[in-house]
Design a protein around this motif. Sequence first.
Motif, PDB file in Angstrom:
ATOM      1  N   PHE A   6       0.746  -1.208   0.102  1.00  0.00           N
ATOM      2  CA  PHE A   6       0.079  -0.015  -0.075  1.00  0.00           C
ATOM      3  C   PHE A   6       0.961   1.179  -0.059  1.00  0.00           C
ATOM      4  O   PHE A   6       1.673   1.490   0.861  1.00  0.00           O
ATOM      5  N   TYR A   8       1.083   5.347  -0.155  1.00  0.00           N
ATOM      6  CA  TYR A   8       0.385   6.671   0.056  1.00  0.00           C
ATOM      7  C   TYR A   8       1.024   7.775   0.041  1.00  0.00           C
ATOM      8  O   TYR A   8       2.524   7.990   0.369  1.00  0.00           O
ATOM      9  N   SER A  12      -2.614  11.797   1.358  1.00  0.00           N
ATOM     10  CA  SER A  12      -3.406  10.653   1.996  1.00  0.00           C
ATOM     11  C   SER A  12      -3.027  10.315   3.320  1.00  0.00           C
ATOM     12  O   SER A  12      -3.392   9.271   3.773  1.00  0.00           O
ATOM     13  N   GLN A  13      -2.253  11.248   3.880  1.00  0.00           N
ATOM     14  CA  GLN A  13      -1.682  10.716   5.231  1.00  0.00           C
ATOM     15  C   GLN A  13      -2.959  10.655   5.931  1.00  0.00           C
ATOM     16  O   GLN A  13      -2.788  10.104   7.233  1.00  0.00           O
ATOM     17  N   ILE A  16      -4.039   6.995   6.196  1.00  0.00           N
ATOM     18  CA  ILE A  16      -3.174   5.936   6.285  1.00  0.00           C
ATOM     19  C   ILE A  16      -3.384   5.076   7.654  1.00  0.00           C
ATOM     20  O   ILE A  16      -3.503   3.773   7.869  1.00  0.00           O
ATOM     21  N   VAL A  19      -6.335   2.879   7.244  1.00  0.00           N
ATOM     22  CA  VAL A  19      -5.888   1.779   6.462  1.00  0.00           C
ATOM     23  C   VAL A  19      -5.246   0.731   7.209  1.00  0.00           C
ATOM     24  O   VAL A  19      -5.497  -0.463   6.998  1.00  0.00           O
ATOM     25  N   HIS A  30       3.398  -1.123   4.269  1.00  0.00           N
ATOM     26  CA  HIS A  30       2.781   0.392   3.905  1.00  0.00           C
ATOM     27  C   HIS A  30       3.976   1.277   3.585  1.00  0.00           C
ATOM     28  O   HIS A  30       5.195   1.156   4.423  1.00  0.00           O
ATOM     29  N   ASP A  32       5.376   4.897   2.190  1.00  0.00           N
ATOM     30  CA  ASP A  32       5.166   6.294   1.609  1.00  0.00           C
ATOM     31  C   ASP A  32       5.567   6.626   0.357  1.00  0.00           C
ATOM     32  O   ASP A  32       6.350   5.669  -0.246  1.00  0.00           O
ATOM     33  N   TYR A  33       5.132   7.351  -0.485  1.00  0.00           N
ATOM     34  CA  TYR A  33       5.443   7.743  -1.952  1.00  0.00           C
ATOM     35  C   TYR A  33       6.776   7.723  -2.308  1.00  0.00           C
ATOM     36  O   TYR A  33       7.278   7.084  -3.269  1.00  0.00           O
ATOM     37  N   ALA A  49      -2.790   5.631  -3.133  1.00  0.00           N
ATOM     38  CA  ALA A  49      -3.619   6.375  -2.285  1.00  0.00           C
ATOM     39  C   ALA A  49      -2.519   7.854  -2.447  1.00  0.00           C
ATOM     40  O   ALA A  49      -1.647   7.615  -1.781  1.00  0.00           O
ATOM     41  N   GLY A  50      -3.002   8.908  -2.907  1.00  0.00           N
ATOM     42  CA  GLY A  50      -2.266   9.989  -3.266  1.00  0.00           C
ATOM     43  C   GLY A  50      -3.083  11.133  -4.280  1.00  0.00           C
ATOM     44  O   GLY A  50      -4.102  10.825  -4.413  1.00  0.00           O
ATOM     45  N   ASP A  74      -9.237   9.054  -1.452  1.00  0.00           N
ATOM     46  CA  ASP A  74      -9.734   9.397  -0.171  1.00  0.00           C
ATOM     47  C   ASP A  74     -11.500   9.843  -0.574  1.00  0.00           C
ATOM     48  O   ASP A  74     -11.631  10.281  -1.650  1.00  0.00           O
TER      49      ASP A  74
END
Length: 352
Positions: A6, A8, A12-13, A16, A19, A30, A32-33, A49-50, A74
């Motif tokens: 996943f 994010y 999209s923080q 998370i 999630v 998980h 981060d981008y 998600a972003g 979101d």
Amino acid sequence: MQKIVFVYGKASQSIIEEVKQNSLSSSLKHLDYETFMHTKMEYDKVLVAGDIDEIKAIFSRAIVEGFEVALIPDASQVTLQDSFSLSKNLSENLKVALNSEAKPMDILYANEQVVLHTALAGDAPPLSYRISKYRNKSIKERLILLYQAYLKVKLMKHTKVKLQTNKSQTVETVATGVVVIEHYNKTCASKLINTTVSTNDSKLDALIISPNSIVEYLQLMAKAIFGRNKKSTIPNSIGYIKSKQLTLESKVPLPLMVDGKEAGTTPVEFMVKPKALKISLPDAFWKNAPQKINNKETVKTDKLVHSNENMNYLQKRLPFFTHAGEEQYRTLFATLRDEGRASSNFVMLMLL
């Protein structure tokens, strides 16, 4: 067993934690981008998600590297939800992402940039508007929107454009703007062509907006704001092109917007890469996918302005009522003259 991650972005923080606590996604890795984009790919599927730019960057990487993706918008990303038949509910979207088979999807490009839902050159209200923008409005609110449209029409400008399809069919006309989409995305544009636009048909759909008068423009806006019918027809003020590729040039550079963000100006080349991305989406998104690909192009622009006289006139100003050109007057007077002549049959009947 698929290895799933996943990913994010900064935007999209807020979701998370939800999630991580959701039973469907709590066991997933998980990232981060930024970390993901600088990590060597070791996953079979990526849940994304972003913001728009982050999503498109991951999609572009997936196209090159071949891994599967799923989209987790979101609650505020209504346009993405509408465009891909996704839910506002996180759990529902996670179920689709984890349980639905990833299928190959056509991808639209504008000057080599991925288009998720809509590309717009120039100004083309209401074609780029979401249908849901008006769905829950009262009659009073809709009338206010129509009045605001009337105020905006004075700022709209026609410019001469040239469009060339993949099979070298060329159209020269004037327009205020052009909307290009690849699949039904719940905009007013896709509503007008809901019987022809489809997912994975290897073609883009372009609508050219060119009202001949303020009245025509207001009629177009009224149809978008008040229309409730599912089936619709293309108004005379709009041209339609369906092709695998489309080049757009304009006399005056038109601003290009891709997915609501500035992306330069014309000229622009639109093209579709068939089945370029493997993505998990709800069954509702795939329902318009054709069983067989038709290679035929569609060009319906005969009702648009093509004569130099009318094109020059519309580039100067937009009249309140439709302006008739010299050629149209000639045709009218020729018809009246022919109808006014007494035929031999009429003379015989009078003598009898």
